[in-house]
Scaffold this motif. Structure first.
Motif, PDB file in Angstrom:
ATOM      1  N   LEU A  53       7.765  28.150  51.924  1.00 46.27           N
ATOM      2  CA  LEU A  53       6.370  28.558  51.746  1.00 46.27           C
ATOM      3  C   LEU A  53       5.518  28.086  52.914  1.00 46.27           C
ATOM      4  CD1 LEU A  53       5.889  27.784  47.938  1.00 46.27           C
ATOM      5  CD2 LEU A  53       5.996  30.047  48.990  1.00 46.27           C
ATOM      6  N   ASN A  54       5.788  26.867  53.381  1.00 46.01           N
ATOM      7  CA  ASN A  54       4.975  26.272  54.448  1.00 46.01           C
ATOM      8  C   ASN A  54       5.086  27.031  55.762  1.00 46.01           C
ATOM      9  OD1 ASN A  54       3.213  23.922  55.124  1.00 46.01           O
ATOM     10  ND2 ASN A  54       4.817  23.524  56.618  1.00 46.01           N
ATOM     11  N   LYS A  55       6.241  27.674  55.984  1.00 41.77           N
ATOM     12  CA  LYS A  55       6.404  28.467  57.206  1.00 41.77           C
ATOM     13  C   LYS A  55       5.429  29.642  57.254  1.00 41.77           C
ATOM     14  CE  LYS A  55      11.281  27.415  58.053  1.00 41.77           C
ATOM     15  NZ  LYS A  55      12.667  27.968  58.087  1.00 41.77           N
ATOM     16  N   VAL A  56       5.004  30.065  56.057  1.00 44.54           N
ATOM     17  CA  VAL A  56       4.099  31.211  55.955  1.00 44.54           C
ATOM     18  C   VAL A  56       2.673  30.786  55.637  1.00 44.54           C
ATOM     19  CG1 VAL A  56       3.619  33.345  54.691  1.00 44.54           C
ATOM     20  CG2 VAL A  56       5.982  32.712  55.196  1.00 44.54           C
ATOM     21  N   SER A  57       2.533  29.851  54.700  1.00 41.33           N
ATOM     22  CA  SER A  57       1.209  29.430  54.263  1.00 41.33           C
ATOM     23  C   SER A  57       1.238  27.966  53.833  1.00 41.33           C
ATOM     24  CB  SER A  57       0.729  30.297  53.092  1.00 41.33           C
ATOM     25  OG  SER A  57      -0.437  29.751  52.507  1.00 41.33           O
ATOM     26  N   GLU A  58       0.526  27.138  54.567  1.00 42.35           N
ATOM     27  CA  GLU A  58       0.451  25.716  54.224  1.00 42.35           C
ATOM     28  C   GLU A  58      -0.209  25.518  52.863  1.00 42.35           C
ATOM     29  OE1 GLU A  58      -1.583  21.669  56.047  1.00 42.35           O
ATOM     30  OE2 GLU A  58      -1.041  23.311  57.400  1.00 42.35           O
ATOM     31  N   ASN A  59      -1.197  26.360  52.557  1.00 41.09           N
ATOM     32  CA  ASN A  59      -1.891  26.237  51.272  1.00 41.09           C
ATOM     33  C   ASN A  59      -0.976  26.596  50.098  1.00 41.09           C
ATOM     34  OD1 ASN A  59      -4.516  25.366  52.041  1.00 41.09           O
ATOM     35  ND2 ASN A  59      -4.956  27.409  52.829  1.00 41.09           N
ATOM     36  N   ALA A  60      -0.134  27.597  50.292  1.00 44.02           N
ATOM     37  CA  ALA A  60       0.805  27.966  49.231  1.00 44.02           C
ATOM     38  C   ALA A  60       1.784  26.839  48.970  1.00 44.02           C
ATOM     39  CB  ALA A  60       1.540  29.245  49.608  1.00 44.02           C
ATOM     40  N   ALA A  61       2.261  26.204  50.017  1.00 47.12           N
ATOM     41  CA  ALA A  61       3.218  25.104  49.863  1.00 47.12           C
ATOM     42  C   ALA A  61       2.598  23.925  49.116  1.00 47.12           C
ATOM     43  CB  ALA A  61       3.719  24.659  51.236  1.00 47.12           C
ATOM     44  N   LYS A  62       1.300  23.710  49.327  1.00 44.46           N
ATOM     45  CA  LYS A  62       0.620  22.580  48.690  1.00 44.46           C
ATOM     46  C   LYS A  62       0.485  22.747  47.178  1.00 44.46           C
ATOM     47  CE  LYS A  62      -2.228  21.173  52.659  1.00 44.46           C
ATOM     48  NZ  LYS A  62      -3.625  21.149  53.194  1.00 44.46           N
ATOM     49  N   MET A  63       0.695  23.970  46.680  1.00 48.85           N
ATOM     50  CA  MET A  63       0.548  24.200  45.250  1.00 48.85           C
ATOM     51  C   MET A  63       1.652  23.529  44.432  1.00 48.85           C
ATOM     52  SD  MET A  63      -0.765  28.139  44.987  1.00 48.85           S
ATOM     53  CE  MET A  63      -2.258  28.682  45.826  1.00 48.85           C
ATOM     54  N   ILE A  64       2.787  23.270  45.047  1.00 52.36           N
ATOM     55  CA  ILE A  64       3.861  22.551  44.359  1.00 52.36           C
ATOM     56  C   ILE A  64       3.627  21.061  44.591  1.00 52.36           C
ATOM     57  CG2 ILE A  64       6.353  22.246  44.127  1.00 52.36           C
ATOM     58  CD1 ILE A  64       6.646  25.019  45.383  1.00 52.36           C
ATOM     59  N   VAL A  65       3.160  20.411  43.556  1.00 52.45           N
ATOM     60  CA  VAL A  65       2.671  19.031  43.673  1.00 52.45           C
ATOM     61  C   VAL A  65       3.661  18.053  43.041  1.00 52.45           C
ATOM     62  CG1 VAL A  65       0.821  17.442  43.016  1.00 52.45           C
ATOM     63  CG2 VAL A  65       0.276  19.813  43.645  1.00 52.45           C
ATOM     64  N   THR A  66       3.944  16.979  43.763  1.00 52.44           N
ATOM     65  CA  THR A  66       4.765  15.895  43.224  1.00 52.44           C
ATOM     66  C   THR A  66       3.883  14.942  42.434  1.00 52.44           C
ATOM     67  OG1 THR A  66       6.291  16.018  45.097  1.00 52.44           O
ATOM     68  CG2 THR A  66       6.315  13.986  43.786  1.00 52.44           C
ATOM     69  N   VAL A  67       4.260  14.707  41.195  1.00 53.84           N
ATOM     70  CA  VAL A  67       3.579  13.712  40.368  1.00 53.84           C
ATOM     71  C   VAL A  67       4.487  12.495  40.355  1.00 53.84           C
ATOM     72  CG1 VAL A  67       2.599  13.189  38.110  1.00 53.84           C
ATOM     73  CG2 VAL A  67       2.549  15.535  38.973  1.00 53.84           C
ATOM     74  N   TRP A  68       4.155  11.514  41.143  1.00 56.61           N
ATOM     75  CA  TRP A  68       5.050  10.389  41.391  1.00 56.61           C
ATOM     76  C   TRP A  68       5.421   9.667  40.097  1.00 56.61           C
ATOM     77  CZ3 TRP A  68       7.328  10.777  45.762  1.00 56.61           C
ATOM     78  CH2 TRP A  68       6.654  11.366  46.851  1.00 56.61           C
ATOM     79  N   GLY A  69       6.699   9.411  39.965  1.00 57.19           N
ATOM     80  CA  GLY A  69       7.193   8.716  38.792  1.00 57.19           C
ATOM     81  C   GLY A  69       7.411   9.617  37.590  1.00 57.19           C
ATOM     82  N   VAL A  70       7.033  10.892  37.721  1.00 60.49           N
ATOM     83  CA  VAL A  70       7.174  11.815  36.587  1.00 60.49           C
ATOM     84  C   VAL A  70       7.997  13.045  36.984  1.00 60.49           C
ATOM     85  CG1 VAL A  70       5.986  13.162  34.826  1.00 60.49           C
ATOM     86  CG2 VAL A  70       4.932  11.070  35.710  1.00 60.49           C
ATOM     87  N   GLY A  71       7.431  13.889  37.840  1.00 63.42           N
ATOM     88  CA  GLY A  71       8.132  15.118  38.212  1.00 63.42           C
ATOM     89  C   GLY A  71       7.275  15.998  39.096  1.00 63.42           C
ATOM     90  N   TYR A  72       7.119  17.273  38.698  1.00 66.28           N
ATOM     91  CA  TYR A  72       6.398  18.233  39.529  1.00 66.28           C
ATOM     92  C   TYR A  72       5.489  19.117  38.682  1.00 66.28           C
ATOM     93  CZ  TYR A  72       9.960  16.977  42.954  1.00 66.28           C
ATOM     94  OH  TYR A  72      10.778  16.287  43.809  1.00 66.28           O
ATOM     95  N   LYS A  73       4.470  19.670  39.347  1.00 65.31           N
ATOM     96  CA  LYS A  73       3.601  20.643  38.696  1.00 65.31           C
ATOM     97  C   LYS A  73       3.117  21.652  39.721  1.00 65.31           C
ATOM     98  CE  LYS A  73      -0.865  18.261  39.244  1.00 65.31           C
ATOM     99  NZ  LYS A  73      -2.106  17.825  38.549  1.00 65.31           N
ATOM    100  N   PHE A  74       2.563  22.752  39.231  1.00 61.67           N
ATOM    101  CA  PHE A  74       1.977  23.787  40.077  1.00 61.67           C
ATOM    102  C   PHE A  74       0.459  23.671  39.960  1.00 61.67           C
ATOM    103  CE2 PHE A  74       0.393  27.959  41.162  1.00 61.67           C
ATOM    104  CZ  PHE A  74       1.195  28.371  42.203  1.00 61.67           C
ATOM    105  N   GLU A  75      -0.200  23.465  41.074  1.00 62.93           N
ATOM    106  CA  GLU A  75      -1.655  23.241  41.080  1.00 62.93           C
ATOM    107  C   GLU A  75      -2.303  24.230  42.048  1.00 62.93           C
ATOM    108  OE1 GLU A  75      -3.955  19.681  43.052  1.00 62.93           O
ATOM    109  OE2 GLU A  75      -3.290  19.065  41.058  1.00 62.93           O
ATOM    110  N   VAL A  76      -3.284  24.960  41.569  1.00 60.56           N
ATOM    111  CA  VAL A  76      -3.925  25.988  42.383  1.00 60.56           C
ATOM    112  C   VAL A  76      -4.746  25.367  43.514  1.00 60.56           C
ATOM    113  CG1 VAL A  76      -5.526  27.924  42.407  1.00 60.56           C
ATOM    114  CG2 VAL A  76      -4.004  27.585  40.450  1.00 60.56           C
ATOM    115  N   VAL A  77      -4.519  25.875  44.701  1.00 59.48           N
ATOM    116  CA  VAL A  77      -5.272  25.435  45.895  1.00 59.48           C
ATOM    117  C   VAL A  77      -6.157  26.581  46.336  1.00 59.48           C
ATOM    118  CG1 VAL A  77      -5.096  24.739  48.302  1.00 59.48           C
ATOM    119  CG2 VAL A  77      -3.463  23.835  46.631  1.00 59.48           C
ATOM    120  N   ASN A  78      -7.445  26.327  46.427  1.00 57.05           N
ATOM    121  CA  ASN A  78      -8.392  27.377  46.797  1.00 57.05           C
ATOM    122  C   ASN A  78      -8.780  27.357  48.266  1.00 57.05           C
ATOM    123  OD1 ASN A  78      -8.973  28.661  44.156  1.00 57.05           O
ATOM    124  ND2 ASN A  78      -9.664  26.604  43.622  1.00 57.05           N
ATOM    125  N   GLY A  79      -8.393  26.291  48.941  1.00 58.87           N
ATOM    126  CA  GLY A  79      -8.854  26.114  50.323  1.00 58.87           C
ATOM    127  C   GLY A  79      -8.299  27.115  51.299  1.00 58.87           C
TER     128      GLY A  79
END
Length: 238
Positions: free
Chosen positions: A212-238
């Motif tokens: 995703l980052n090769k195409v869009s840095e903002n798209a890649a940022k939507m996959i968020v690491t929640v440290w100590g737990v796992g992962y989530k998808f978070e909308v980035v508007n920037g």
């Protein structure tokens, strides 16, 4: 029945290749064969296959190595063939980017069903869709996921993902802001218990972010690491 799906069957045992070829050709698939990993990788890179059935244990270059090397060049769907008891090899296979695995001795009917499932989810043949009014599409800033066509675009540019990378992204994106631990993701996306070995999730998340980052840095940022737990998808508007 004929299709234009082309499948590469890779196994060092001729009897297994013949068995798989016989059952898959009955479904109308075009089958090509390779008896070792080195030949298989050359064929997989040179030609475009819709799916590869790949034995793990082979002399010279094993299936895990073949899959890992292939993933650096192509997203061709891969189903691993593995003998019973090769738990660590199955884990390594998923980490290398395989999409599914089948345990030997296998039922030919099971192989056919697994092949059909992967082809339905991943094939480019599914990209030709007509009625857009009923499409299953997730639309976010910087990222669109067309689940009918299994197509992902980031900032208008199509991103080529393996079936499992796509499934992981779609699963997370369906539940915006919900945190999933690695065990949940293994169960829901891989449909498999790893008995505590969770590295395959991290490997796929890393690979997905990189693409995703090769195409869009903002798209890649939507996959968020929640440290100590796992992962989530978070909308980035920037």
């Amino acid at each position: 029945m004929e299709t234009d799906y082309r499948i590469l069957v890779v196994d060092d045992e001729e009897r297994i290749r013949r068995l798989l070829k016989m059952y898959l050709e009955r479904e109308g698939y075009q089958i090509e064969e390779a008896e070792n990993g080195i030949t298989a990788l050359e064929m997989a890179v040179e030609k475009d296959y819709d799916l590869i059935l790949l034995d793990i244990m082979m002399p010279g270059k094993d299936g895990v190595e073949v899959c890992r090397d292939l993933r650096e060049k192509k997203p061709t769907p891969v189903i691993m063939l593995t003998a019973k008891g090769e738990e660590i090899n199955r884990v390594q296979g998923f980490e290398a980017g395989t999409d599914d695995y089948i345990v030997k001795p296998f039922s030919p009917r099971e192989v056919v069903l697994r092949v059909k499932a992967i082809l339905r989810r991943s094939s480019n043949h599914g990209y030709i869709q007509a009625d857009t009014s009923t499409k299953d599409i997730l639309v976010f800033p910087h990222l669109n996921i067309d689940n009918d066509a299994h197509r992902v675009t980031a900032d208008g540019v199509e991103v080529t993902l393996t079936p499992k990378e796509y499934e992981l992204l779609y699963f997370l994106a369906k539940s915006t802001d919900k945190v999933f631990d690695r065990e949940q993701l293994l169960k829901e996306v891989w449909h498999y218990e790893f008995f505590g070995d969770l590295r395959t999730v991290d490997t796929h998340v890393k690979r997905l972010r990189e693409k995703l980052n090769k195409v869009s840095e903002n798209a890649a940022k939507m996959i968020v690491t929640v440290w100590g737990v796992g992962y989530k998808f978070e909308v980035v508007n920037g």
